[in-house]
Design a protein around this motif. Structure first.
Motif, short mmCIF file in Angstrom:
data_model
loop_
_atom_site.label_atom_id
_atom_site.label_comp_id
_atom_site.label_asym_id
_atom_site.label_seq_id
_atom_site.Cartn_x
_atom_site.Cartn_y
_atom_site.Cartn_z
N ASP A 27 -12.12 1.76 -7.99
CA ASP A 27 -11.20 2.38 -9.25
C ASP A 27 -10.66 3.62 -8.82
OD1 ASP A 27 -11.88 -0.03 -10.99
OD2 ASP A 27 -13.96 0.97 -10.94
N LEU A 28 -11.24 4.47 -7.94
CA LEU A 28 -11.09 5.61 -7.68
C LEU A 28 -11.53 6.13 -6.26
CD1 LEU A 28 -9.73 8.05 -9.07
CD2 LEU A 28 -11.89 8.68 -10.12
N ILE A 29 -10.72 7.08 -5.73
CA ILE A 29 -11.20 7.91 -4.61
C ILE A 29 -11.25 9.31 -4.72
CG2 ILE A 29 -10.61 8.42 -2.17
CD1 ILE A 29 -9.46 5.48 -1.84
N LEU A 30 -12.39 10.02 -4.49
CA LEU A 30 -12.33 11.35 -4.38
C LEU A 30 -12.22 12.00 -3.09
CD1 LEU A 30 -15.38 12.16 -6.83
CD2 LEU A 30 -13.00 12.26 -7.24
N GLU A 31 -11.08 12.28 -2.62
CA GLU A 31 -10.71 13.23 -1.23
C GLU A 31 -11.17 14.22 -1.31
OE1 GLU A 31 -7.10 14.16 1.70
OE2 GLU A 31 -6.80 13.75 -0.20
N VAL A 32 -12.05 14.77 -0.42
CA VAL A 32 -12.65 16.09 -0.33
C VAL A 32 -12.05 17.04 0.60
CG1 VAL A 32 -14.87 17.45 -0.06
CG2 VAL A 32 -14.90 15.22 -1.01
N ARG A 33 -11.43 18.12 0.57
CA ARG A 33 -10.93 19.08 1.46
C ARG A 33 -11.45 20.44 1.31
NH1 ARG A 33 -4.25 18.15 0.70
NH2 ARG A 33 -4.36 15.84 0.67
N ASP A 34 -11.36 21.27 2.27
CA ASP A 34 -11.59 22.46 2.42
C ASP A 34 -10.83 23.41 1.66
OD1 ASP A 34 -12.61 25.20 2.93
OD2 ASP A 34 -13.75 24.44 4.79
N ALA A 35 -11.21 24.29 0.59
CA ALA A 35 -10.35 24.82 -0.13
C ALA A 35 -9.61 25.99 0.72
CB ALA A 35 -11.06 25.76 -1.41
N ARG A 36 -10.00 26.54 1.89
CA ARG A 36 -9.59 27.59 2.73
C ARG A 36 -8.37 27.03 3.29
NH1 ARG A 36 -14.98 28.84 5.82
NH2 ARG A 36 -15.18 26.73 5.68
N ALA A 37 -8.35 25.60 3.54
CA ALA A 37 -7.07 25.10 4.27
C ALA A 37 -7.07 23.55 3.74
CB ALA A 37 -7.52 25.18 5.86
N PRO A 38 -6.32 23.52 2.64
CA PRO A 38 -6.40 22.21 1.94
C PRO A 38 -5.41 21.23 2.55
CG PRO A 38 -6.10 23.94 0.26
CD PRO A 38 -6.14 24.61 1.64
N GLU A 39 -4.40 21.54 3.32
CA GLU A 39 -3.64 20.70 3.85
C GLU A 39 -4.20 20.13 5.28
OE1 GLU A 39 -0.60 19.15 2.84
OE2 GLU A 39 -1.72 19.60 0.92
N VAL A 40 -4.54 21.18 6.26
CA VAL A 40 -5.13 21.05 7.41
C VAL A 40 -6.35 19.86 7.24
CG1 VAL A 40 -6.65 22.76 8.01
CG2 VAL A 40 -4.99 21.86 9.73
N THR A 41 -7.13 20.27 6.39
CA THR A 41 -8.42 19.44 6.21
C THR A 41 -7.97 18.10 5.24
OG1 THR A 41 -8.95 20.75 4.24
CG2 THR A 41 -10.02 21.62 6.33
N ALA A 42 -6.94 17.78 5.11
CA ALA A 42 -6.62 16.46 4.41
C ALA A 42 -7.29 15.21 5.03
CB ALA A 42 -5.16 16.33 4.11
N SER A 43 -7.49 14.13 4.30
CA SER A 43 -7.92 13.19 5.22
C SER A 43 -6.80 12.33 5.51
CB SER A 43 -8.73 12.01 4.19
OG SER A 43 -8.95 10.87 4.53
N PRO A 44 -6.84 11.77 6.57
CA PRO A 44 -5.66 10.91 7.41
C PRO A 44 -5.43 9.65 6.65
CG PRO A 44 -7.50 10.94 8.93
CD PRO A 44 -7.80 11.95 7.87
N LEU A 45 -6.47 9.25 5.80
CA LEU A 45 -6.65 7.92 5.12
C LEU A 45 -6.07 7.93 3.86
CD1 LEU A 45 -10.37 6.53 6.12
CD2 LEU A 45 -8.03 6.29 7.67
N ALA A 46 -6.14 9.25 3.32
CA ALA A 46 -5.63 9.05 1.90
C ALA A 46 -4.33 8.64 1.61
CB ALA A 46 -5.95 10.77 1.47
N PRO A 47 -3.29 8.96 2.18
CA PRO A 47 -1.86 8.59 2.00
C PRO A 47 -1.61 7.01 1.91
CG PRO A 47 -1.68 10.28 3.57
CD PRO A 47 -3.16 9.93 3.52
N ALA A 48 -2.26 6.21 2.69
CA ALA A 48 -2.22 4.91 2.64
C ALA A 48 -2.94 4.39 1.50
CB ALA A 48 -2.81 4.18 3.97
N MET A 49 -4.13 4.87 1.27
CA MET A 49 -5.39 4.62 0.21
C MET A 49 -4.69 4.93 -1.19
SD MET A 49 -8.93 5.53 1.45
CE MET A 49 -9.81 4.79 2.86
N SER A 50 -3.84 5.97 -1.35
CA SER A 50 -3.30 6.21 -2.47
C SER A 50 -2.26 5.22 -3.13
CB SER A 50 -2.64 7.76 -2.49
OG SER A 50 -1.69 7.64 -1.64
N LYS A 51 -1.68 4.45 -2.29
CA LYS A 51 -0.72 3.35 -2.61
C LYS A 51 -1.49 2.12 -3.28
CE LYS A 51 2.50 4.57 1.10
NZ LYS A 51 3.09 4.09 2.50
N ILE A 52 -2.72 2.23 -2.88
CA ILE A 52 -3.50 1.05 -3.44
C ILE A 52 -4.52 1.68 -4.66
CG2 ILE A 52 -5.43 -0.72 -2.89
CD1 ILE A 52 -4.22 -0.44 -0.01
#
Length: 274
Positions: A27-52
């Motif tokens: 139903d939902l995904i919680l993608e965890v990132r480091d607040a010090r560098a939110p973009e560089v610590t983004a999950s590589p899987l999140a963009p594809a998963m967000s479409k589903i």
């Protein structure tokens, strides 16, 4: 010195396949990132998963980041219908996010969600906050996905996942991840090379004060001399009074990633690492 630039062990590939097979049943995904560098610590899987499946961003280690910068990231991520949270998991204060999770629950059953992210961003700590440190796995859920361990929270079921990096990310990004403890410095160039790049970055961005204020180390004429000064300050010496750059780099990186040099943000909206 190792010639590798990416750390991607076999369990990451296995975890990727498992998550790809599971996402359609969540139903939902919680993608965890480091607040010090939110973009560089983004999950590589999140963009594809967000479409589903809807993906909510959770910025952990907020106590180690610049609060004003973190607020700017939250504003950016919350545009439109986006959901994003900044949390200090050491204090375990996630009640506002928990309430939103319960609101998202289907009327006929518990909410099914996954916690995803790259290594060492706080996935397990978030899972513990959601379901309790002593919560036992409830095993596979019939009709969902066998071979996946679920944990029961208050009104939802949570599946954990291994930290997964992007095997295609370049050397610069991998080194930045190593600064935060998300990738292994010893297998992507060595502690000295990764620490050298961090020194270079901090000098370029006028962030060396985070080191100077704590350890009293003035910057040198260049990154090499600065790392040498740092090594001497930390007592990382070899016979002949020469600096052990590998040991100095390791101690510097460990202190930096653990937040022992104070609160800072490596990335700001519009000014990213990579």
């Amino acid at each position: 010195m190792s010639g590798r630039t990416v750390w991607f062990p076999g369990h990451m590939a296995k975890g990727t396949r498992k998550l790809e097979g599971l996402v359609g049943k969540l139903d939902l995904i919680l993608e965890v990132r480091d607040a010090r560098a939110p973009e560089v610590t983004a999950s590589p899987l999140a963009p594809a998963m967000s479409k589903i499946c809807p993906v909510w961003k959770v910025l952990t280690k907020s106590d180690l980041a610049d609060k004003k910068v973190t607020d700017a990231w939250l504003s950016l991520y919350r545009k439109g219908s986006g959901k994003a949270w900044a949390v200090d998991l050491l204090k375990g204060k996630i009640e506002p996010m928990r309430r939103e999770l319960l609101k998202a629950s289907p009327s006929h059953r518990e909410l099914r969600l996954a916690v995803v992210g790259i290594p060492n961003v706080g996935k397990s700590a978030l899972l513990n906050c959601l379901v309790g440190k002593k919560s036992a796995s409830v095993g596979g859920i019939p009709g969902v996905t066998k071979g996946v361990s679920w944990y029961k929270g208050r009104g939802f079921l949570v599946v954990d996942s291994p930290g997964i990096l992007d095997p295609k990310s370049d050397e610069h990004i991998q080194k930045a991840l190593a600064w935060l403890g998300c990738s292994k410095a010893e297998v992507i160039g060595g502690y000295d090379a990764v620490a050298f790049r961090l020194v270079e970055f901090l000098l370029e961005k006028d962030l060396w004060y985070v080191v100077k204020d704590v350890w009293g180390v003035e910057p040198g004429e260049d990154p090499y001399e600065t790392l040498e000064f740092l090594g001497r300050r930390l007592g990382c010496l070899l016979p002949g009074n020469k600096v052990d750059f590998t040991l100095a780099g390791r101690r510097f990186l460990e202190a930096f990633s653990a937040g022992k040099l104070g609160a800072f943000s490596l990335e700001r909206p519009g000014d990213l690492i990579g």
